[in-house]
Design a protein around this motif. Sequence first.
Motif, PDB file in Angstrom:
ATOM      1  N   GLU A 166      27.034 -19.151  20.558  1.00 19.09           N
ATOM      2  CA  GLU A 166      27.808 -18.040  21.110  1.00 19.09           C
ATOM      3  C   GLU A 166      27.144 -17.404  22.327  1.00 19.09           C
ATOM      4  O   GLU A 166      27.734 -16.535  22.978  1.00 19.09           O
ATOM      5  N   THR A 167      25.934 -17.838  22.668  1.00 21.81           N
ATOM      6  CA  THR A 167      25.226 -17.248  23.803  1.00 21.81           C
ATOM      7  C   THR A 167      25.388 -18.058  25.091  1.00 21.81           C
ATOM      8  O   THR A 167      25.033 -17.573  26.167  1.00 21.81           O
TER       9      THR A 167
ATOM     10  N   GLU B  54      34.737 -17.298  17.379  1.00 17.92           N
ATOM     11  CA  GLU B  54      34.071 -16.027  17.672  1.00 17.92           C
ATOM     12  C   GLU B  54      33.949 -15.913  19.184  1.00 17.92           C
ATOM     13  O   GLU B  54      33.696 -16.906  19.867  1.00 17.92           O
ATOM     14  N   GLY B  55      34.066 -14.710  19.705  1.00 16.52           N
ATOM     15  CA  GLY B  55      34.060 -14.541  21.149  1.00 16.52           C
ATOM     16  C   GLY B  55      35.480 -14.541  21.692  1.00 16.52           C
ATOM     17  O   GLY B  55      36.434 -14.217  20.977  1.00 16.52           O
ATOM     18  N   ASN B  56      35.639 -14.952  22.962  1.00 21.05           N
ATOM     19  CA  ASN B  56      36.925 -14.750  23.623  1.00 21.05           C
ATOM     20  C   ASN B  56      37.460 -15.923  24.434  1.00 21.05           C
ATOM     21  O   ASN B  56      38.647 -15.924  24.761  1.00 21.05           O
TER      22      ASN B  56
ATOM     23  N   GLN C  10      40.395 -11.936  24.677  1.00 23.27           N
ATOM     24  CA  GLN C  10      40.109 -10.520  24.927  1.00 23.27           C
ATOM     25  C   GLN C  10      41.280  -9.823  25.612  1.00 23.27           C
ATOM     26  O   GLN C  10      41.621  -8.683  25.302  1.00 23.27           O
TER      27      GLN C  10
ATOM     28  N   ARG D  22      42.061 -14.983  17.953  1.00 27.75           N
ATOM     29  CA  ARG D  22      40.929 -15.677  17.342  1.00 27.75           C
ATOM     30  C   ARG D  22      41.330 -16.194  15.962  1.00 27.75           C
ATOM     31  O   ARG D  22      42.001 -15.510  15.194  1.00 27.75           O
TER      32      ARG D  22
ATOM     33  N   SER E  32      33.687 -23.798  26.325  1.00 25.23           N
ATOM     34  CA  SER E  32      33.742 -22.408  25.861  1.00 25.23           C
ATOM     35  C   SER E  32      32.722 -21.593  26.650  1.00 25.23           C
ATOM     36  O   SER E  32      31.807 -22.139  27.271  1.00 25.23           O
TER      37      SER E  32
ATOM     38  N   THR F 238      30.311 -18.236  26.136  1.00 25.09           N
ATOM     39  CA  THR F 238      29.738 -17.275  25.185  1.00 25.09           C
ATOM     40  C   THR F 238      30.651 -17.086  23.975  1.00 25.09           C
ATOM     41  O   THR F 238      30.878 -15.960  23.520  1.00 25.09           O
ATOM     42  N   SER F 239      31.127 -18.188  23.443  1.00 20.44           N
ATOM     43  CA  SER F 239      32.057 -18.146  22.318  1.00 20.44           C
ATOM     44  C   SER F 239      31.861 -19.362  21.426  1.00 20.44           C
ATOM     45  O   SER F 239      31.524 -20.446  21.913  1.00 20.44           O
ATOM     46  N   LYS F 240      32.081 -19.166  20.145  1.00 20.71           N
ATOM     47  CA  LYS F 240      32.174 -20.279  19.215  1.00 20.71           C
ATOM     48  C   LYS F 240      33.630 -20.734  19.173  1.00 20.71           C
ATOM     49  O   LYS F 240      34.540 -19.902  19.100  1.00 20.71           O
TER      50      LYS F 240
END
Length: 219
Positions: free
Chosen positions: A55-56, A82-84, A106, A139, A180, A182-184
């Motif tokens: 996710e980073t 997870e994330g956007n 988002q 999500r 992706s 910063t998202s899973k």
Amino acid sequence: MKHCRRAFAVLIATAAAATAAAGTQLWDFSGGIEDWQVANGTWETNNGVLQQTDETMVAAHAIVGETNWDDYVVHAKIRIDEGNWAGLIFRAQDEFQYYVYYLNAQNNKSELWKHNPGAFNARNAINSNIGADGVQVTRGDWIHVRAEVVGSDFALYINDKLQAEQSDPSYAAGAIGLWSWTSKASFDDLTITGDNVEDTLSVQPNGKLASQWAALKRR
């Protein structure tokens, strides 16, 4: 009247020839991704689904296919876990240069960007505010994302609903992939159909993919 019938017959024959010439490849992720180029991120298959679990990582992506693939239809099922942000890569030259059409949970919209040489986050927006007409980008939901690319023209779809038609001449051909930011995210059933794609999946002439390709060629 005879002229009209002849013209219609030629149109049908042309569409049939285009369909017959098109090849299709499918990745259902029932096995590994040894033939893929993983640029960055953490990618693994799990129960027939490809997942990116870091996710980073900015612009986490993996690429597959040939750099000489030019005009094609490419699509996949995408789920933001997870994330956007998660999306579909097309016309990839290498790990830095490609287009990506992605979902934005988002802001409930979609975006088209061009990635450039030098760094994973070197990019510029072709259209960062496409929207998600008729679709809720949520999500945890599987969403079908499709790009139809011919020359410098792109038609972009979510759940089979046209979202935008865009143009950019930078990359005339290239491989495909998944992405992706910063998202899973999870991905399944990545499919490509095109004239110079080697066929590894038999598609009936009246099948959905073949019909899409014939219609695209007619346009």
